[in-house]
Each structure stands twice: as structure tokens, then as C-alpha cells.
Scaffold this motif. Structure first.
Motif, PDB file in Angstrom:
ATOM      1  N   UNK A   1       0.846  -1.204   0.000  1.00  0.00           N
ATOM      2  CA  UNK A   1       0.000   0.000   0.000  1.00  0.00           C
ATOM      3  C   UNK A   1       0.874   1.245   0.000  1.00  0.00           C
ATOM      4  N   UNK A   2       0.669   2.117  -0.973  1.00  0.00           N
ATOM      5  CA  UNK A   2       1.477   3.336  -1.055  1.00  0.00           C
ATOM      6  C   UNK A   2       1.049   4.359  -0.021  1.00  0.00           C
ATOM      7  N   UNK A   3       1.867   5.363   0.107  1.00  0.00           N
ATOM      8  CA  UNK A   3       1.613   6.404   1.094  1.00  0.00           C
ATOM      9  C   UNK A   3       0.274   7.089   0.837  1.00  0.00           C
ATOM     10  N   UNK A   4       0.025   7.375  -0.438  1.00  0.00           N
ATOM     11  CA  UNK A   4      -1.212   8.082  -0.756  1.00  0.00           C
ATOM     12  C   UNK A   4      -2.435   7.230  -0.442  1.00  0.00           C
ATOM     13  N   UNK A   5      -2.312   5.916  -0.730  1.00  0.00           N
ATOM     14  CA  UNK A   5      -3.422   5.015  -0.418  1.00  0.00           C
ATOM     15  C   UNK A   5      -3.684   5.019   1.076  1.00  0.00           C
ATOM     16  N   UNK A   6      -2.580   5.091   1.831  1.00  0.00           N
ATOM     17  CA  UNK A   6      -2.715   5.086   3.276  1.00  0.00           C
ATOM     18  C   UNK A   6      -3.576   6.267   3.717  1.00  0.00           C
ATOM     19  N   UNK A   7      -3.264   7.439   3.183  1.00  0.00           N
ATOM     20  CA  UNK A   7      -4.026   8.618   3.591  1.00  0.00           C
ATOM     21  C   UNK A   7      -5.471   8.534   3.127  1.00  0.00           C
ATOM     22  N   UNK A   8      -5.652   7.922   1.944  1.00  0.00           N
ATOM     23  CA  UNK A   8      -7.018   7.830   1.441  1.00  0.00           C
ATOM     24  C   UNK A   8      -7.844   6.856   2.272  1.00  0.00           C
ATOM     25  N   UNK A   9      -7.167   5.863   2.781  1.00  0.00           N
ATOM     26  CA  UNK A   9      -7.906   4.842   3.511  1.00  0.00           C
ATOM     27  C   UNK A   9      -8.298   5.328   4.907  1.00  0.00           C
ATOM     28  N   UNK A  10      -7.554   6.293   5.429  1.00  0.00           N
ATOM     29  CA  UNK A  10      -7.980   6.862   6.702  1.00  0.00           C
ATOM     30  C   UNK A  10      -8.834   8.073   6.367  1.00  0.00           C
ATOM     31  N   UNK A  11      -9.538   8.582   7.333  1.00  0.00           N
ATOM     32  CA  UNK A  11     -10.374   9.728   7.011  1.00  0.00           C
ATOM     33  C   UNK A  11      -9.564  11.031   7.038  1.00  0.00           C
ATOM     34  N   UNK A  12      -8.333  10.894   7.487  1.00  0.00           N
ATOM     35  CA  UNK A  12      -7.483  12.057   7.624  1.00  0.00           C
ATOM     36  C   UNK A  12      -6.836  12.349   6.273  1.00  0.00           C
ATOM     37  N   UNK A  13      -7.071  13.509   5.722  1.00  0.00           N
ATOM     38  CA  UNK A  13      -6.491  13.846   4.421  1.00  0.00           C
ATOM     39  C   UNK A  13      -5.038  14.242   4.564  1.00  0.00           C
ATOM     40  N   UNK A  14      -4.369  14.416   3.437  1.00  0.00           N
ATOM     41  CA  UNK A  14      -2.964  14.815   3.464  1.00  0.00           C
ATOM     42  C   UNK A  14      -2.781  16.232   4.003  1.00  0.00           C
ATOM     43  N   UNK A  15      -3.856  17.029   3.973  1.00  0.00           N
ATOM     44  CA  UNK A  15      -3.744  18.409   4.461  1.00  0.00           C
ATOM     45  C   UNK A  15      -3.352  18.451   5.932  1.00  0.00           C
ATOM     46  N   UNK A  16      -3.848  17.471   6.692  1.00  0.00           N
ATOM     47  CA  UNK A  16      -3.532  17.444   8.124  1.00  0.00           C
ATOM     48  C   UNK A  16      -2.038  17.227   8.329  1.00  0.00           C
ATOM     49  N   UNK A  17      -1.470  16.381   7.497  1.00  0.00           N
ATOM     50  CA  UNK A  17      -0.030  16.128   7.574  1.00  0.00           C
ATOM     51  C   UNK A  17       0.734  17.396   7.177  1.00  0.00           C
ATOM     52  N   UNK A  18       0.266  18.025   6.114  1.00  0.00           N
ATOM     53  CA  UNK A  18       0.907  19.264   5.654  1.00  0.00           C
ATOM     54  C   UNK A  18       0.925  20.293   6.768  1.00  0.00           C
ATOM     55  N   UNK A  19      -0.189  20.420   7.437  1.00  0.00           N
ATOM     56  CA  UNK A  19      -0.302  21.434   8.494  1.00  0.00           C
ATOM     57  C   UNK A  19       0.677  21.146   9.629  1.00  0.00           C
ATOM     58  N   UNK A  20       0.715  19.885  10.014  1.00  0.00           N
ATOM     59  CA  UNK A  20       1.602  19.504  11.107  1.00  0.00           C
ATOM     60  C   UNK A  20       3.061  19.784  10.753  1.00  0.00           C
ATOM     61  N   UNK A  21       3.447  19.383   9.546  1.00  0.00           N
ATOM     62  CA  UNK A  21       4.839  19.592   9.121  1.00  0.00           C
ATOM     63  C   UNK A  21       5.166  21.080   9.055  1.00  0.00           C
ATOM     64  N   UNK A  22       4.214  21.863   8.554  1.00  0.00           N
ATOM     65  CA  UNK A  22       4.448  23.303   8.447  1.00  0.00           C
ATOM     66  C   UNK A  22       4.615  23.940   9.820  1.00  0.00           C
ATOM     67  N   UNK A  23       3.755  23.524  10.750  1.00  0.00           N
ATOM     68  CA  UNK A  23       3.840  24.124  12.083  1.00  0.00           C
ATOM     69  C   UNK A  23       5.210  23.885  12.698  1.00  0.00           C
ATOM     70  N   UNK A  24       5.741  22.695  12.475  1.00  0.00           N
ATOM     71  CA  UNK A  24       7.045  22.372  13.051  1.00  0.00           C
ATOM     72  C   UNK A  24       8.160  23.170  12.377  1.00  0.00           C
ATOM     73  N   UNK A  25       8.173  23.167  11.058  1.00  0.00           N
ATOM     74  CA  UNK A  25       9.279  23.827  10.351  1.00  0.00           C
ATOM     75  C   UNK A  25       9.230  25.343  10.545  1.00  0.00           C
ATOM     76  N   UNK A  26       8.030  25.881  10.544  1.00  0.00           N
ATOM     77  CA  UNK A  26       7.888  27.332  10.697  1.00  0.00           C
ATOM     78  C   UNK A  26       8.316  27.766  12.106  1.00  0.00           C
ATOM     79  N   UNK A  27       7.928  26.993  13.099  1.00  0.00           N
ATOM     80  CA  UNK A  27       8.336  27.330  14.474  1.00  0.00           C
ATOM     81  C   UNK A  27       9.854  27.282  14.586  1.00  0.00           C
ATOM     82  N   UNK A  28      10.441  26.288  13.953  1.00  0.00           N
ATOM     83  CA  UNK A  28      11.892  26.143  13.998  1.00  0.00           C
ATOM     84  C   UNK A  28      12.571  27.327  13.311  1.00  0.00           C
TER      85      UNK A  28
END
Ligand code: ATP
Ligand code: MG
Lengths: 269, 90
Positions: B1-28
């Protein structure tokens, strides 16, 4: 009192020139004498988006080098009263814009214009620094996408440390977020950062959300700022943005997917 | 199962991951830079007072700028003298 407003983003291709053209046009339409300056030395484009490319005789660098005066160089818009364009030079000399030269021209423009809109080039190099240095306010154009948001944050850092206001310890540059190319359906599905996500990360006030829209390409094909296409969703969004900027209360639209029939009837997409 | 399939199979979209990563890098990357140190305006004023004991200068002839690099900071002071009080630069 005139205001110098930079339209900036860090990242390229996010909608700075589109926004500069519509922002300047909207202010002028509402009776404010406005000039839009293209700071993208070597990559002049604002003239095309505003449909005045064939009327360019002199440019910004000519004025700085005293090879022409402002009167000869400013292009008066044919559609909208009170609107002028100062085109960029196509020179490849990146040093052509000097801080002293830019300051002199801005001071002269301040004598007769209410709003001076500076369309910044992409990046955080000389051209972008020059475009933001003298700013009183900034429109931060951001797309709902990781690299654009990160670059916007870097630009905010630069505004807070390397603008003239920062260097002189004056009141900081006033920041406004313009979220462009927004696709509500994708955001709702969780495939795209939402308005709230971007506002939360950047932490600056939201001035407007511009939807992803085919009308932007059509407007640029025709050389008409999209704000003049009042039937289009992007045109409506830019008009709301101007009213909001001028202090009117306009709720944000295009944040959710509209009912199809209603949407289609109101707007050509 | 690819990464994208993983996100599709959960209800959590890739945007949530994007947000989390951004919050970390921006704070840093901000590393407190957004709040440029409060002492800069006061430092600038003191400097102005000291220099004025010797040379008449105006406010905008003094530039104070703090630059944050990876693991150190550069405090840049720039005092420009006008021609009349010629003593050169800096
Ligand atoms: N709301 C929108 N919907 C659809 N397309 C858009 C929108 N805004 C901008 N575009 C398109 O994106 C492209 C880049 O726009 P624009 O030239 O305004 O960006 P820019 O930030 O000025 O770019 P550069 O960094 O190269 O100066 C253009 O093709 C434009 O038509
Ligand atoms: Mg551009």
C-alpha cells in the motif's frame, strides 16, 4: 497621506502580479489615485496583465537614471480613471534598481498618488528586498500549499527585520494575508490546507481568499485585470477584498462549495 | 500500500499532515525572530545619545539590525555621518 503597499510572497507564480493588477485597479475604480509599479526587473509582466504592453516607452530604470521623467513614463490606464502603471525595465542588470533611486521615485509618486502598489518579483534577493524595503503595508500572497506557506513565513520575517520601518524602529509594516488559488472542495475533502490552517500557521489577518478560477487565465489572455470581470468568482473575490481593505464589512465567500445550480447561475467560472 | 493510499484509507487527508509539518518547520525557522528583541529601540536611542555627545546626528543615521544565522547572531550597528561632520564612515 499616501501608502506604499508591497505585494509579495517569496515563492514564484502564486498570483502576485494578478493580485497587484486587480488591487490597483479596484482602488482606482473607487476613486483613489493609484499607481502600480512592476519591480520585476528583466521579467516585465504587469504591463501584459493590465493590457498596456504596447504603450510602454520608458520604464522604472529610465526614471531612476534620469533618462526620462515620471510624466513621460507613467502609463495612464485606458479603462479606469485614476490608474497608472510604472513598467519594469527589461534590462538584465540586476543592480539597476538602487535604494536611493527607488526612494527618490517613491517620494515623487507620494506627492500625487494615494496608493503606490509594488508588484514584487519572486525570491528573497535584491529585487524582492527592494520592493518591500519602503513598504508601509504588505499583501502576502500565499497558495494553500506547503512551500508557499513556508516562503510566506520567511517573507514575514524579512518584513519584520529588513524593511525600512524595521530598521528605523518605526511602527511595523502592516501585514495582510491574501490566500490565492483556493479550491474549497479540495480543502473540504482534506486534500488541501484550509483557510483556517493557513491563517493559524502564518498568524496574520486574512484580507481575502481568491478561488482557483479559469477566469484568471482568460483575463490575462485578454489583458484585463480579473477584477473587471465582475461576473467571475475571482473578480467578485477581488472586489470584496478591496472593500474589506477600505474598511467595509464583507464576509468571506468561496470558502465552501456552493450549491451547483446557484453557483453556476451567478458566476461563470 | 502506497503512502497516498494510506491517507485515502484513513479519514485524515494529506492536508492534516501538511499542516503539522508546516507548524514544526515554521516554528523552527522563526526561532523567536518574529519578535525582534525588545531592546533594539532602546539600544538605538542610547547609541544616539552617546554619539551625539561628539557629533550632531539625526535618528535615521543610526541603523541597528540583528541577524539570526544558524547558530549565532550578528548585531549590526551602522552609523552614517553626514559630510559636514566628516570623520569618514562608520
Ligand atoms: N486565482 C487563480 N486561479 C487560477 N489561476 C491563477 C490564479 N491566480 C493566478 N493564477 C495563475 O497563476 C500563474 C501565476 O500568476 P502570477 O503571474 O500572478 O503570479 P506571480 O506570483 O506574479 O508570479 P512570479 O513570481 O513569476 O512573478 C498565472 O498563470 C495566473 O494565470
Ligand atoms: Mg509576477
Amino acid at each position: 497621506m499616501s501608502k506604499v503597499i508591497v505585494v509579495t510572497s517569496g515563492k514564484g507564480g502564486v498570483g502576485k502580479t494578478t493580485t497587484s493588477a486587480s488591487f490597483g485597479t479596484g482602488l482606482a475604480q473607487r476613486g483613489h489615485k493609484t499607481v502600480v509599479i512592476d519591480f520585476d526587473v528583466g521579467l516585465r509582466n504587469l504591463d501584459l496583465i493590465m493590457g498596456c504592453e504596447r504603450r510602454v516607452v520608458y520604464d522604472f530604470v529610465n526614471v531612476i537614471n534620469n533618462e526620462s521623467n515620471l510624466h513621460q513614463t507613467l502609463i495612464k490606464d485606458k479603462r479606469v480613471e485614476n490608474l497608472y502603471v510604472l513598467p519594469a525595465s527589461q534590462t538584465r542588470d540586476k543592480e539597476a534598481l538602487t535604494r536611493e533611486g527607488v526612494e527618490r521615485v517613491l517620494n515623487e509618486l507620494r506627492q500625487s498618488f494615494e496608493y503606490i502598489v509594488c508588484d514584487s518579483p519572486a525570491g528573497i534577493e535584491r529585487g524582492a528586498l527592494m520592493a518591500l524595503y519602503f513598504a508601509d503595508e504588505a499583501l502576502i500572497v500565499t497558495n494553500p500549499e506547503v512551500s508557499s506557506v513556508r516562503d510566506s513565513d520567511r517573507i514575514l520575517g524579512i518584513l519584520a527585520s529588513r524593511s525600512r520601518r524595521a530598521e528605523q524602529g518605526d511602527e511595523p509594516v502592516k501585514e495582510h494575508l491574501v490566500l490565492a488559488r483556493y479550491a474549497p472542495d479540495r480543502a473540504n475533502r482534506g486534500d488541501m490546507l484550509s483557510v483556517d490552517d493557513v491563517v493559524e500557521i502564518l498568524g496574520i489577518p486574512l484580507l481575502g481568499v481568491i478561488p482557483e478560477s479559469q477566469s484568471v487565465l482568460q483575463a490575462s489572455n485578454a489583458g484585463v485585470p480579473v477584477i473587471l470581470d465582475e461576473q467571475s468568482d475571482a473578480g467578485v473575490a477581488y472586489n470584496d477584498l478591496i472593500d474589506r481593505y477600505l474598511g467595509e464589512n464583507r464576509p468571506h465567500r468561496f470558502l465552501t462549495v456552493e450549491k451547483k445550480g446557484f453557483f453556476r447561475r451567478l458566476f461563470r467560472n | 500500500m502506497g503512502l497516498l493510499d494510506y491517507f485515502r484509507s484513513t479519514r485524515r487527508g494529506t492536508a492534516a499532515v501538511a499542516k503539522e509539518r508546516l507548524q514544526i518547520i515554521v516554528a523552527h525557522e522563526r526561532g523567536g525572530r518574529r519578535h525582534s528583541p525588545d531592546y533594539l529601540p532602546a539600544l538605538k536611542k542610547d547609541l544616539l545619545d552617546v554619539v551625539r555627545k561628539y557629533v550632531p546626528i539625526s535618528q535615521n543615521q543610526v541603523k541597528v539590525h540583528l541577524d539570526r544565522r544558524e547558530d549565532y547572531e550578528v548585531l549590526e550597528l551602522n552609523i552614517t555621518l553626514t559630510d559636514e561632520d566628516q570623520a569618514g564612515h562608520k
